[in-house]
Write a protein that holds these residues in place. Structure first.
Motif, mmCIF file in Angstrom:
data_model
loop_
_atom_site.group_PDB
_atom_site.id
_atom_site.type_symbol
_atom_site.label_atom_id
_atom_site.label_comp_id
_atom_site.label_asym_id
_atom_site.label_seq_id
_atom_site.Cartn_x
_atom_site.Cartn_y
_atom_site.Cartn_z
ATOM 1 N N CYS A 88 0.602 -1.329 -0.001
ATOM 2 C CA CYS A 88 -0.050 0.063 0.112
ATOM 3 C C CYS A 88 0.814 1.076 -0.050
ATOM 4 O O CYS A 88 0.775 2.091 1.005
ATOM 5 C CB CYS A 88 -0.939 -0.063 1.092
ATOM 6 N N GLU A 90 1.034 3.873 -1.748
ATOM 7 C CA GLU A 90 0.173 5.387 -1.860
ATOM 8 C C GLU A 90 -0.464 5.819 -0.650
ATOM 9 O O GLU A 90 -0.347 7.000 0.087
ATOM 10 C CB GLU A 90 -0.733 5.283 -3.233
ATOM 11 N N GLU A 91 -1.106 4.660 0.222
ATOM 12 C CA GLU A 91 -1.892 4.966 1.309
ATOM 13 C C GLU A 91 -0.846 5.233 2.432
ATOM 14 O O GLU A 91 -1.143 6.061 3.253
ATOM 15 C CB GLU A 91 -2.799 3.790 1.394
ATOM 16 N N TYR A 93 2.266 6.011 2.248
ATOM 17 C CA TYR A 93 3.426 7.167 1.817
ATOM 18 C C TYR A 93 4.656 6.625 2.374
ATOM 19 O O TYR A 93 5.610 7.212 2.560
ATOM 20 C CB TYR A 93 3.119 8.449 2.870
ATOM 21 N N GLU A 149 2.832 12.936 6.433
ATOM 22 C CA GLU A 149 1.646 11.817 5.903
ATOM 23 C C GLU A 149 1.660 10.452 6.466
ATOM 24 O O GLU A 149 0.519 9.810 6.590
ATOM 25 C CB GLU A 149 1.784 12.008 4.513
ATOM 26 N N HIS A 150 2.802 9.844 6.719
ATOM 27 C CA HIS A 150 2.954 8.435 7.108
ATOM 28 C C HIS A 150 2.322 8.543 8.669
ATOM 29 O O HIS A 150 1.583 7.507 8.904
ATOM 30 C CB HIS A 150 4.326 7.980 7.285
ATOM 31 N N TYR A 153 -1.477 8.532 8.407
ATOM 32 C CA TYR A 153 -1.651 7.284 8.030
ATOM 33 C C TYR A 153 -2.037 6.302 9.163
ATOM 34 O O TYR A 153 -3.045 5.666 9.287
ATOM 35 C CB TYR A 153 -0.828 6.781 6.721
ATOM 36 N N ARG A 156 -4.942 7.399 11.354
ATOM 37 C CA ARG A 156 -6.047 6.888 10.906
ATOM 38 C C ARG A 156 -6.476 5.545 11.206
ATOM 39 O O ARG A 156 -7.819 5.028 11.451
ATOM 40 C CB ARG A 156 -6.446 7.548 9.556
ATOM 41 N N ARG A 157 -5.550 4.723 10.696
ATOM 42 C CA ARG A 157 -5.639 3.231 10.763
ATOM 43 C C ARG A 157 -5.964 2.784 12.335
ATOM 44 O O ARG A 157 -7.024 2.069 12.621
ATOM 45 C CB ARG A 157 -4.329 2.587 10.373
#
Length: 358
Positions: A88, A90-91, A93, A149-150, A153, A156-157
């Motif tokens: 993953c 793109e998701e 990063y 951004e990571h 991610y 959010r996860r």
């Protein structure tokens, strides 16, 4: 004092940088997400001099230590980031990136030998490939991470997939993390704050200041690092950023100055231009300049199980901090080991989680 909710507070993680987030991720992957509260002053999306994670470059490199802990954490971190880059990118990063790493002197031979066993496309550079003044160099396919951004991610996860609870609060002491009577384990992932946080107050902690340049350079696709006697120079393409690149940098031990300096910007631009053929082909556009404080520690990161007295009772406290500039590459491995230290208690906590009805 931290508010008691009796929900998601069997496990409390103090700190929401890459170290704390990785601890929450490892625990969640083991089925403990609904038992976790992450308490922190700053969360992904925030910016602060003392919230270091968003300022990182960042990539996987040989810049970390040569001790057994660092070697072990790095290999675990590489496997974790490799999985994200493959499944993953793109998701998450996290991208595979061609890389060259150079040393003027003091080549960490044991570390290079260890990493050569798992680094993708690893190769020792021949003498004719080495720039002037460089003693040794390697090429491999590294993992580059868009740091701000990571961590969003992972946040959010944890929140959406695993049900982890997040509480914004600055604790007055590590003892305050035990405000709920149902809290069984606290993970101290407070980074540089561990130097002054009452109940921890680790005198071995210190800041390592860095300054980087964020630039626009979509033609720059190769990671490059040069380790000198008194400098670190690096060029790190930032995944998922529409062509941005991080140029650095500085490793100023014991310096806590959050200002940025034009003289250092000029030095970074000159050194990275000398290092990278891609930059020499076309000068990148400077977008911003940042300074941050890496949470370093004499003797290396601290990952251990401790006991602390809270209101006359012994409570379990797991320390996980002091990774300096290697939190993104070593953090997952550090989390795996810190979680393993309380596996006896996690079995009991798992039995207390109510099972969802079908």
């Amino acid at each position: 004092m931290m508010a008691s909710s009796n929900l998601n507070d069997s496990i409390v993680i103090v700190g929401a940088g890459i170290i704390g987030l990785n601890v929450a991720l490892v625990l969640s992957e083991k089925g403990h997400g609904r038992s976790i509260t992450v308490v922190a002053e700053h969360f992904p999306g925030d910016t602060s001099l003392y919230y270091t994670s968003p300022w990182a470059g960042c990539n996987f490199s040989a810049i970390s230590g040569t001790d057994d802990n660092a070697l072990r954490w790095d290999s675990l971190g590489y496997a974790h980031l490799s999985k994200l880059a493959t499944e993953c990118p793109e998701e998450a990063y996290v991208h595979w990136t061609p890389s060259f790493e150079l040393w003027d002197e003091d080549v960490p031979s044991d570390k290079i030998q260890h990493m050569s066993g798992y680094l993708k496309d690893f190769r020792v550079l021949s003498e004719v490939e080495l720039p002037d003044g460089v003693k040794f160099g390697v090429s491999f396919t590294t993992l580059s991470v868009n740091a701000p951004e990571h961590i969003k991610y992972i946040y959010r996860r944890l929140r959406d997939q695993y049900g982890v609870r997040f509480l914004r609060q600055k604790l007055p002491s590590i003892q305050a993390a035990y405000a709920s009577p149902s809290t069984k384990i606290v993970f101290n992932c407070t980074g540089l704050a561990s130097a002054t946080l009452p109940g921890v107050e680790d005198p071995k902690c210190y800041p390592t200041r860095g300054q980087v340049v964020l630039a626009r350079g979509p033609h720059i696709r190769t990671n490059m690092m040069r380790h000198g006697k008194d400098y670190e120079t690096y060029v790190i393409p930032r995944p998922g950023s529409n062509g941005n690149v991080i140029l650095g940098g500085y490793m100023q031990k014991g310096v806590s100055d959050g200002s940025t300096y034009d003289s250092e910007v000029k030095s970074i631009l000159a050194r990275t231009s000398d290092l990278s053929p891609e930059i020499r082909q076309k000068e990148p556009e400077v977008l911003a300049v940042f300074a941050g404080l890496r949470p370093s520690r004499e003797g290396g990161a601290r990952v251990d199980r401790d006991e602390i007295t809270v209101q006359g009772q012994k409570r379990v406290l797991v320390h996980n901090y002091g990774a300096g500039g290697t939190g993104f590459q070593a953090g997952y491995g550090m989390a795996v080991e810190s979680v393993a230290m309380v596996k006896d208690m996690l079995r009991d906590i798992a039995c207390e989680i109510p099972q969802a009805r079908l």
